[in-house]
Write a protein that holds these residues in place. Structure first.
Motif, PDB file in Angstrom:
ATOM      1  N   LYS A  25      -3.786   6.409  15.277  1.00  0.00           N
ATOM      2  CA  LYS A  25      -3.474   5.728  16.542  1.00  0.00           C
ATOM      3  C   LYS A  25      -4.691   5.708  17.460  1.00  0.00           C
ATOM      4  O   LYS A  25      -5.333   6.725  17.658  1.00  0.00           O
ATOM      5  CB  LYS A  25      -2.294   6.417  17.221  1.00  0.00           C
ATOM      6  N   GLY A  26      -5.023   4.514  17.954  1.00  0.00           N
ATOM      7  CA  GLY A  26      -6.144   4.393  18.886  1.00  0.00           C
ATOM      8  C   GLY A  26      -7.482   4.094  18.216  1.00  0.00           C
ATOM      9  O   GLY A  26      -8.454   3.802  18.896  1.00  0.00           O
ATOM     10  N   GLU A  27      -7.557   4.158  16.895  1.00  0.00           N
ATOM     11  CA  GLU A  27      -8.843   3.845  16.243  1.00  0.00           C
ATOM     12  C   GLU A  27      -9.051   2.330  16.147  1.00  0.00           C
ATOM     13  O   GLU A  27      -8.097   1.561  16.150  1.00  0.00           O
ATOM     14  CB  GLU A  27      -8.905   4.497  14.858  1.00  0.00           C
ATOM     15  N   ASN A  28     -10.303   1.922  16.029  1.00  0.00           N
ATOM     16  CA  ASN A  28     -10.667   0.504  16.068  1.00  0.00           C
ATOM     17  C   ASN A  28     -10.191  -0.234  14.807  1.00  0.00           C
ATOM     18  O   ASN A  28     -10.687   0.034  13.720  1.00  0.00           O
ATOM     19  CB  ASN A  28     -12.200   0.400  16.206  1.00  0.00           C
ATOM     20  N   PRO A  29      -9.267  -1.201  14.966  1.00  0.00           N
ATOM     21  CA  PRO A  29      -8.745  -1.896  13.778  1.00  0.00           C
ATOM     22  C   PRO A  29      -9.721  -2.885  13.159  1.00  0.00           C
ATOM     23  O   PRO A  29      -9.460  -3.409  12.081  1.00  0.00           O
ATOM     24  CB  PRO A  29      -7.514  -2.631  14.326  1.00  0.00           C
ATOM     25  N   ARG A  30     -10.857  -3.131  13.811  1.00  0.00           N
ATOM     26  CA  ARG A  30     -11.879  -4.014  13.235  1.00  0.00           C
ATOM     27  C   ARG A  30     -12.824  -3.245  12.298  1.00  0.00           C
ATOM     28  O   ARG A  30     -13.585  -3.845  11.552  1.00  0.00           O
ATOM     29  CB  ARG A  30     -12.723  -4.659  14.347  1.00  0.00           C
ATOM     30  N   ASP A  31     -12.752  -1.942  12.367  1.00  0.00           N
ATOM     31  CA  ASP A  31     -13.632  -1.093  11.563  1.00  0.00           C
ATOM     32  C   ASP A  31     -13.003  -0.913  10.177  1.00  0.00           C
ATOM     33  O   ASP A  31     -11.869  -0.448  10.068  1.00  0.00           O
ATOM     34  CB  ASP A  31     -13.766   0.254  12.294  1.00  0.00           C
ATOM     35  N   TYR A  32     -13.733  -1.276   9.114  1.00  0.00           N
ATOM     36  CA  TYR A  32     -13.152  -1.167   7.769  1.00  0.00           C
ATOM     37  C   TYR A  32     -12.713   0.253   7.466  1.00  0.00           C
ATOM     38  O   TYR A  32     -11.724   0.487   6.772  1.00  0.00           O
ATOM     39  CB  TYR A  32     -14.136  -1.654   6.687  1.00  0.00           C
ATOM     40  N   ASN A  33     -13.438   1.199   8.019  1.00  0.00           N
ATOM     41  CA  ASN A  33     -13.118   2.601   7.763  1.00  0.00           C
ATOM     42  C   ASN A  33     -11.722   2.984   8.269  1.00  0.00           C
ATOM     43  O   ASN A  33     -11.049   3.825   7.680  1.00  0.00           O
ATOM     44  CB  ASN A  33     -14.199   3.472   8.390  1.00  0.00           C
ATOM     45  N   THR A  34     -11.307   2.341   9.367  1.00  0.00           N
ATOM     46  CA  THR A  34      -9.954   2.585   9.881  1.00  0.00           C
ATOM     47  C   THR A  34      -8.926   2.148   8.833  1.00  0.00           C
ATOM     48  O   THR A  34      -7.965   2.868   8.538  1.00  0.00           O
ATOM     49  CB  THR A  34      -9.725   1.801  11.191  1.00  0.00           C
ATOM     50  N   PHE A  35      -9.153   0.964   8.269  1.00  0.00           N
ATOM     51  CA  PHE A  35      -8.233   0.465   7.234  1.00  0.00           C
ATOM     52  C   PHE A  35      -8.254   1.378   6.008  1.00  0.00           C
ATOM     53  O   PHE A  35      -7.208   1.727   5.450  1.00  0.00           O
ATOM     54  CB  PHE A  35      -8.608  -0.975   6.859  1.00  0.00           C
ATOM     55  N   LEU A  36      -9.463   1.777   5.600  1.00  0.00           N
ATOM     56  CA  LEU A  36      -9.581   2.636   4.413  1.00  0.00           C
ATOM     57  C   LEU A  36      -8.775   3.925   4.606  1.00  0.00           C
ATOM     58  O   LEU A  36      -8.047   4.356   3.711  1.00  0.00           O
ATOM     59  CB  LEU A  36     -11.063   2.956   4.166  1.00  0.00           C
ATOM     60  N   LYS A  37      -8.887   4.494   5.797  1.00  0.00           N
ATOM     61  CA  LYS A  37      -8.147   5.739   6.071  1.00  0.00           C
ATOM     62  C   LYS A  37      -6.638   5.489   6.129  1.00  0.00           C
ATOM     63  O   LYS A  37      -5.839   6.395   5.894  1.00  0.00           O
ATOM     64  CB  LYS A  37      -8.644   6.361   7.385  1.00  0.00           C
ATOM     65  N   SER A  38      -6.255   4.249   6.427  1.00  0.00           N
ATOM     66  CA  SER A  38      -4.822   3.941   6.537  1.00  0.00           C
ATOM     67  C   SER A  38      -4.142   3.830   5.165  1.00  0.00           C
ATOM     68  O   SER A  38      -2.922   3.836   5.072  1.00  0.00           O
ATOM     69  CB  SER A  38      -4.615   2.641   7.335  1.00  0.00           C
ATOM     70  N   ARG A  39      -4.928   3.693   4.102  1.00  0.00           N
ATOM     71  CA  ARG A  39      -4.373   3.629   2.738  1.00  0.00           C
ATOM     72  C   ARG A  39      -5.049   4.720   1.905  1.00  0.00           C
ATOM     73  O   ARG A  39      -5.872   4.441   1.033  1.00  0.00           O
ATOM     74  CB  ARG A  39      -4.609   2.267   2.079  1.00  0.00           C
ATOM     75  N   PRO A  40      -4.717   5.983   2.164  1.00  0.00           N
ATOM     76  CA  PRO A  40      -5.449   7.083   1.509  1.00  0.00           C
ATOM     77  C   PRO A  40      -5.232   7.126  -0.007  1.00  0.00           C
ATOM     78  O   PRO A  40      -4.217   6.660  -0.512  1.00  0.00           O
ATOM     79  CB  PRO A  40      -4.854   8.327   2.178  1.00  0.00           C
ATOM     80  N   ARG A  41      -6.198   7.732  -0.670  1.00  0.00           N
ATOM     81  CA  ARG A  41      -6.115   7.874  -2.131  1.00  0.00           C
ATOM     82  C   ARG A  41      -4.852   8.614  -2.543  1.00  0.00           C
ATOM     83  O   ARG A  41      -4.280   8.349  -3.600  1.00  0.00           O
ATOM     84  CB  ARG A  41      -7.329   8.656  -2.653  1.00  0.00           C
ATOM     85  N   GLU A  42      -4.447   9.557  -1.691  1.00  0.00           N
ATOM     86  CA  GLU A  42      -3.291  10.382  -2.025  1.00  0.00           C
ATOM     87  C   GLU A  42      -2.048   9.529  -2.320  1.00  0.00           C
ATOM     88  O   GLU A  42      -1.225   9.885  -3.179  1.00  0.00           O
ATOM     89  CB  GLU A  42      -3.001  11.337  -0.862  1.00  0.00           C
ATOM     90  N   SER A  43      -1.932   8.424  -1.618  1.00  0.00           N
ATOM     91  CA  SER A  43      -0.785   7.542  -1.810  1.00  0.00           C
ATOM     92  C   SER A  43      -0.760   6.981  -3.240  1.00  0.00           C
ATOM     93  O   SER A  43       0.277   6.930  -3.893  1.00  0.00           O
ATOM     94  CB  SER A  43      -0.875   6.417  -0.780  1.00  0.00           C
ATOM     95  N   GLU A  44      -1.926   6.587  -3.724  1.00  0.00           N
ATOM     96  CA  GLU A  44      -2.030   6.121  -5.120  1.00  0.00           C
ATOM     97  C   GLU A  44      -1.865   7.276  -6.103  1.00  0.00           C
ATOM     98  O   GLU A  44      -1.185   7.144  -7.126  1.00  0.00           O
ATOM     99  CB  GLU A  44      -3.418   5.500  -5.355  1.00  0.00           C
ATOM    100  N   ASN A  45      -2.500   8.386  -5.786  1.00  0.00           N
ATOM    101  CA  ASN A  45      -2.459   9.533  -6.714  1.00  0.00           C
ATOM    102  C   ASN A  45      -1.021   9.969  -6.961  1.00  0.00           C
ATOM    103  O   ASN A  45      -0.598  10.173  -8.100  1.00  0.00           O
ATOM    104  CB  ASN A  45      -3.262  10.711  -6.158  1.00  0.00           C
TER     105      ASN A  45
END
Ligand SMILES: [Zn+2]
Length: 454
Positions: free
Chosen positions: A200-220
């Protein structure tokens, strides 16, 4: 040898055994013989490809055509033209994003009606597993779907709801009885919900924000679950668009255990790296996301080891407005990458840099996806008895991805502006030339592959 209708020859023909000078003899759309280069039976129609490569057409088992219902996103005519221009001779359409989705037999009939007479290449179809449609699975198989796709997390469209473990415990034994396959979008919601709280509050234009929003753990976690369910049911499981390298050792162990499990990845995971994606560049958004450079290299390693079986496009376009290009909001934009026409040169460009050859590419992009879709008795190889689905490919030539050459409907793609190696000169479907150097031939004569295809 019976007289062929057409012979295509080249000094470089890609077969499962080798790359060699040969003449491919075609009769009634089928490869009748593989002769020596100079084994020509006159009078015959001869296409001499010279030193250009003759290789099997691609089988792309992961394409969202979106028709009927979301035809502004894509459609059978544009998708199959783009496919033909990219050297794809068979595609398998995904059951979602079209309205209705292919989750009922009636929905499938609507899709077939929409596709009929529009396809430039051969086209097959996946059905869908959603909560409550177990009684539709057999009718869908009888009507000719090649297997089923499901999601473990919100699919992006409300008419294709995701399943939980309980639904799968009901559906998978049904699939097992029919020898069918379950394709799984393997991300679980919990780690993603947790990440959303923290972001919450992180910049949605930053790709890193998106990357953190779909963590590897979810796939694992999702892959762990599917390995368990595969073991418990004995049903064939296929992990689509795999991205997280963390779980590759687990997939390797599952394969070694002999579970009927296969894995695909996509050109974008093998090409791009999170570190290089510019702020606001939402045309790079897909789920699961493109991850770090180090992750990408481990995916290549897994392809080499055979832990990942195949590379398919996951062509999933939408209209420009849904990509929110001006706002550049990664969290709100539609997730999906359009690439159907460029998968071969993209992978060839990247693979060559890593020491792979055209035989491996052929295995990853033709043979393995044909097998996944149960088309491997007729598709995916240059061999006697197989459909004459072939391309003439210039591996040394280069081209630039510009809007004027893009055949799919919405021209937004992260490959725009890239210089790629490898030009598809001509595409043959069952011995009929459908595409050559930017031109299309004849009517849309692609078959809809709904019958047992042996
Ligand atoms: Zn997809």
């Amino acid at each position: 040898m019976d007289r062929p209708d057409l012979i295509i020859r080249s000094s470089r023909v890609v077969t499962p055994e080798d790359i060699r000078p040969a003449s491919v003899h075609i009769r009634d759309g089928v490869i009748a013989a593989l002769g020596e280069w100079d084994e020509i039976v006159p009078p015959v129609s001869l296409t001499d490809a010279g030193d250009a490569v003759v290789m099997p057409g691609l089988v792309d088992s992961h394409v969202h055509v979106n028709e009927p219902g979301r035809t502004r996103w894509e459609g059978f005519a544009t998708a199959t033209r783009a496919a033909a221009a990219g050297g794809v001779t068979t595609l398998v359409d995904m059951p979602l994003n079209s309205i209705p989705p292919t989750t009922t037999e009636a929905g499938f009939q609507e899709k077939l009606a929409a596709a009929r007479g529009q396809c430039f290449i051969d086209t097959a179809f996946w059905g869908g597993v959603v909560p409550g449609n177990t009684s539709e699975l057999n009718p869908l198989l009888d009507a000719g779907v090649r297997g089923f796709k499901c999601f473990l997390i919100h699919s992006g469209v409300d008419e294709f709801p995701h399943v939980g473990e309980e639904n799968l415990r009901e559906a998978m034994p049904e699939l097992k009885k029919r020898g069918s396959v379950l394709l799984v979008h393997a991300e679980l919601p919990e780690p993603i919900e947790k990440a959303a709280e923290e972001l919450k509050g992180e910049n949605p234009r930053d790709y890193n924000t998106f990357l953190k929003s779909r963590p590897r753990e979810s796939e694992n976690k999702a892959v762990e679950l599917m390995i368990r369910l595969c073991r418990a049911s004995g049903a064939r499981v296929h992990i689509v668009h795999h991205s997280s390298s963390d779980v590759l050792p687990l997939l390797k162990a599952a394969r070694e255990e002999g579970l009927p499990l296969t894995v695909e990845t996509c050109p974008h995971y093998l090409t791009f790296a999170a570190e290089e994606i510019p702020d606001g560049a939402t045309h790079f958004k897909c789920c699961p996301p493109v991850r770090e450079r180090e992750n990408r290299e481990r995916l290549w390693e897994a392809l080499k080891m055979g832990v990942i079986d195949m590379v398919v496009s996951d062509h999933s376009p939408c209209t420009a407005d849904l990509k929110l290009m001006e706002r550049g909001d990664f969290l709100e934009a539609w997730g999906g990458i359009a690439a159907l026409q460029f998968t071969l040169p993209v992978i060839w460009t990247e693979a060559q840099n890593r020491g792979f050859g055209l035989q491996e590419i052929s295995r990853w992009m033709s043979e393995a996806p044909a097998k996944l879709a149960g088309l491997d008795k007729r598709k995916g190889k240059i061999a006697v008895g197989f459909d004459a689905d072939m391309i003439i490919f210039e591996p040394e030539k280069q081209f630039k991805v510009v809007p004027e050459i893009i055949e799919f409907k919405n021209k937004i793609t992260p490959y725009a502006g890239m210089n790629l190696r490898g030009v598809v000169e001509a595409t043959y479907v069952r011995g009929i030339k459908v595409y050559e150097n930017g031109r299309f031939f004849g009517d849309a004569a692609g078959n809809l592959l709904t019958k047992n295809y042996d």
